[in-house]
Design a protein around this motif. Structure first.
Motif, PDB file in Angstrom:
ATOM      1  N   MET A   1      10.623  30.083 -52.396  1.00  0.00           N
ATOM      2  CA  MET A   1      11.363  29.674 -51.309  1.00  0.00           C
ATOM      3  C   MET A   1      11.594  30.486 -50.049  1.00  0.00           C
ATOM      4  N   LYS A   2      12.008  31.566 -50.481  1.00  0.00           N
ATOM      5  CA  LYS A   2      12.548  32.436 -49.351  1.00  0.00           C
ATOM      6  C   LYS A   2      11.057  32.941 -48.617  1.00  0.00           C
ATOM      7  N   LYS A   3       9.855  33.065 -49.155  1.00  0.00           N
ATOM      8  CA  LYS A   3       8.858  33.483 -48.471  1.00  0.00           C
ATOM      9  C   LYS A   3       8.615  32.474 -47.608  1.00  0.00           C
ATOM     10  N   ILE A   4       8.456  31.120 -48.081  1.00  0.00           N
ATOM     11  CA  ILE A   4       8.267  29.914 -47.188  1.00  0.00           C
ATOM     12  C   ILE A   4       8.955  29.838 -46.065  1.00  0.00           C
ATOM     13  N   LEU A   5      10.315  30.161 -45.993  1.00  0.00           N
ATOM     14  CA  LEU A   5      11.190  29.991 -44.981  1.00  0.00           C
ATOM     15  C   LEU A   5      10.770  31.191 -43.992  1.00  0.00           C
ATOM     16  N   GLN A   6      10.432  32.475 -44.566  1.00  0.00           N
ATOM     17  CA  GLN A   6      10.052  33.596 -43.758  1.00  0.00           C
ATOM     18  C   GLN A   6       8.794  33.187 -42.695  1.00  0.00           C
ATOM     19  N   HIS A   7       7.985  32.487 -43.465  1.00  0.00           N
ATOM     20  CA  HIS A   7       6.692  32.044 -42.887  1.00  0.00           C
ATOM     21  C   HIS A   7       6.766  31.125 -41.868  1.00  0.00           C
ATOM     22  N   PHE A   8       7.711  30.072 -42.101  1.00  0.00           N
ATOM     23  CA  PHE A   8       7.978  28.984 -41.151  1.00  0.00           C
ATOM     24  C   PHE A   8       8.825  29.457 -40.052  1.00  0.00           C
ATOM     25  N   CYS A   9       9.808  30.136 -40.304  1.00  0.00           N
ATOM     26  CA  CYS A   9      10.550  30.513 -39.200  1.00  0.00           C
ATOM     27  C   CYS A   9      10.039  31.637 -38.450  1.00  0.00           C
ATOM     28  N   GLY A  10       9.076  32.475 -38.969  1.00  0.00           N
ATOM     29  CA  GLY A  10       8.153  33.266 -38.129  1.00  0.00           C
ATOM     30  C   GLY A  10       7.089  32.787 -37.459  1.00  0.00           C
ATOM     31  N   ALA A  11       6.372  31.603 -38.032  1.00  0.00           N
ATOM     32  CA  ALA A  11       5.383  30.907 -37.129  1.00  0.00           C
ATOM     33  C   ALA A  11       6.163  30.239 -35.967  1.00  0.00           C
ATOM     34  N   LEU A  12       7.029  29.653 -36.286  1.00  0.00           N
ATOM     35  CA  LEU A  12       7.984  28.759 -35.347  1.00  0.00           C
ATOM     36  C   LEU A  12       8.233  29.621 -34.072  1.00  0.00           C
ATOM     37  N   CYS A  13       8.855  30.815 -34.408  1.00  0.00           N
ATOM     38  CA  CYS A  13       9.280  31.654 -33.473  1.00  0.00           C
ATOM     39  C   CYS A  13       8.025  32.248 -32.775  1.00  0.00           C
ATOM     40  N   ALA A  14       7.143  32.679 -33.428  1.00  0.00           N
ATOM     41  CA  ALA A  14       5.932  33.119 -32.625  1.00  0.00           C
ATOM     42  C   ALA A  14       5.255  32.083 -31.763  1.00  0.00           C
ATOM     43  N   SER A  15       5.165  30.870 -32.330  1.00  0.00           N
ATOM     44  CA  SER A  15       4.622  29.889 -31.476  1.00  0.00           C
ATOM     45  C   SER A  15       5.338  29.408 -30.419  1.00  0.00           C
ATOM     46  N   ALA A  16       6.511  29.427 -30.300  1.00  0.00           N
ATOM     47  CA  ALA A  16       7.690  29.334 -29.157  1.00  0.00           C
ATOM     48  C   ALA A  16       7.385  30.307 -28.141  1.00  0.00           C
ATOM     49  N   LEU A  17       7.352  31.600 -28.534  1.00  0.00           N
ATOM     50  CA  LEU A  17       7.038  32.682 -27.600  1.00  0.00           C
ATOM     51  C   LEU A  17       5.822  32.703 -26.956  1.00  0.00           C
ATOM     52  N   PHE A  18       4.687  32.200 -27.751  1.00  0.00           N
ATOM     53  CA  PHE A  18       3.488  31.899 -27.111  1.00  0.00           C
ATOM     54  C   PHE A  18       3.524  30.957 -25.952  1.00  0.00           C
ATOM     55  N   ALA A  19       4.313  29.971 -26.524  1.00  0.00           N
ATOM     56  CA  ALA A  19       4.355  28.867 -25.356  1.00  0.00           C
ATOM     57  C   ALA A  19       5.141  29.224 -24.154  1.00  0.00           C
ATOM     58  N   THR A  22       2.541  31.297 -22.103  1.00  0.00           N
ATOM     59  CA  THR A  22       1.462  30.276 -21.634  1.00  0.00           C
ATOM     60  C   THR A  22       1.999  29.601 -20.446  1.00  0.00           C
ATOM     61  N   LEU A  23       3.103  28.896 -20.589  1.00  0.00           N
ATOM     62  CA  LEU A  23       3.756  28.201 -19.616  1.00  0.00           C
ATOM     63  C   LEU A  23       4.151  28.949 -18.374  1.00  0.00           C
ATOM     64  N   THR A  24       4.665  30.079 -18.585  1.00  0.00           N
ATOM     65  CA  THR A  24       4.930  30.984 -17.373  1.00  0.00           C
ATOM     66  C   THR A  24       3.703  31.513 -16.668  1.00  0.00           C
ATOM     67  N   PHE A  25       2.531  31.663 -17.476  1.00  0.00           N
ATOM     68  CA  PHE A  25       1.324  32.151 -16.757  1.00  0.00           C
ATOM     69  C   PHE A  25       0.900  31.073 -15.966  1.00  0.00           C
ATOM     70  N   PHE A  26       0.825  29.779 -16.610  1.00  0.00           N
ATOM     71  CA  PHE A  26       0.094  28.714 -15.922  1.00  0.00           C
ATOM     72  C   PHE A  26       1.184  28.227 -14.711  1.00  0.00           C
ATOM     73  N   ASP A  27       2.437  28.448 -14.703  1.00  0.00           N
ATOM     74  CA  ASP A  27       3.300  28.371 -13.707  1.00  0.00           C
ATOM     75  C   ASP A  27       2.967  29.302 -12.369  1.00  0.00           C
ATOM     76  N   VAL A  28       2.893  30.315 -12.927  1.00  0.00           N
ATOM     77  CA  VAL A  28       2.878  31.395 -11.647  1.00  0.00           C
ATOM     78  C   VAL A  28       1.253  31.169 -11.129  1.00  0.00           C
ATOM     79  N   ILE A  29       0.267  30.932 -12.054  1.00  0.00           N
ATOM     80  CA  ILE A  29      -0.983  30.745 -11.352  1.00  0.00           C
ATOM     81  C   ILE A  29      -1.118  29.383 -10.361  1.00  0.00           C
ATOM     82  N   GLY A  30      -0.284  28.286 -10.877  1.00  0.00           N
ATOM     83  CA  GLY A  30      -0.413  27.467  -9.937  1.00  0.00           C
ATOM     84  C   GLY A  30       0.586  27.286  -8.802  1.00  0.00           C
TER      85      GLY A  30
END
Length: 74
Positions: A1-19, A22-30
């Motif tokens: 269960m602990k490993k699932i929580l680690q992977h879920f929180c890590g993936a959520l954090c990484a995808s939000a940081l990537f978003a 990406t949003l900042t990149f396209f905002d500056v380009i625009g």
């Protein structure tokens, strides 16, 4: 269960940081290329930062890697 929580929180954090990236990149380009920014980009970035902070908090708490600030101690 602990490993699932680690992977879920890590993936959520990484995808939000990537978003945020990406949003900042396209905002500056625009803004520079088409003189038009993405409406609400600042507010979306703020909300994504909340997701980054609160999804990384369980990982930091579990590992015991809190930031310590000792300004009043000798």
């Amino acid at each position: 269960m602990k490993k699932i929580l680690q992977h879920f929180c890590g993936a959520l954090c990484a995808s939000a940081l990537f978003a945020i990236m990406t949003l900042t990149f396209f905002d500056v380009i625009g803004r520079k290329a088409m003189s038009q920014s993405i409406p609400g980009a600042f507010e979306i970035t703020e909300l994504l930062m909340v997701i980054v902070i609160f999804s990384a908090l369980p990982l930091v708490s579990q590992r015991g890697e809190h930031v310590v600030f000792d300004s009043l101690d000798h």
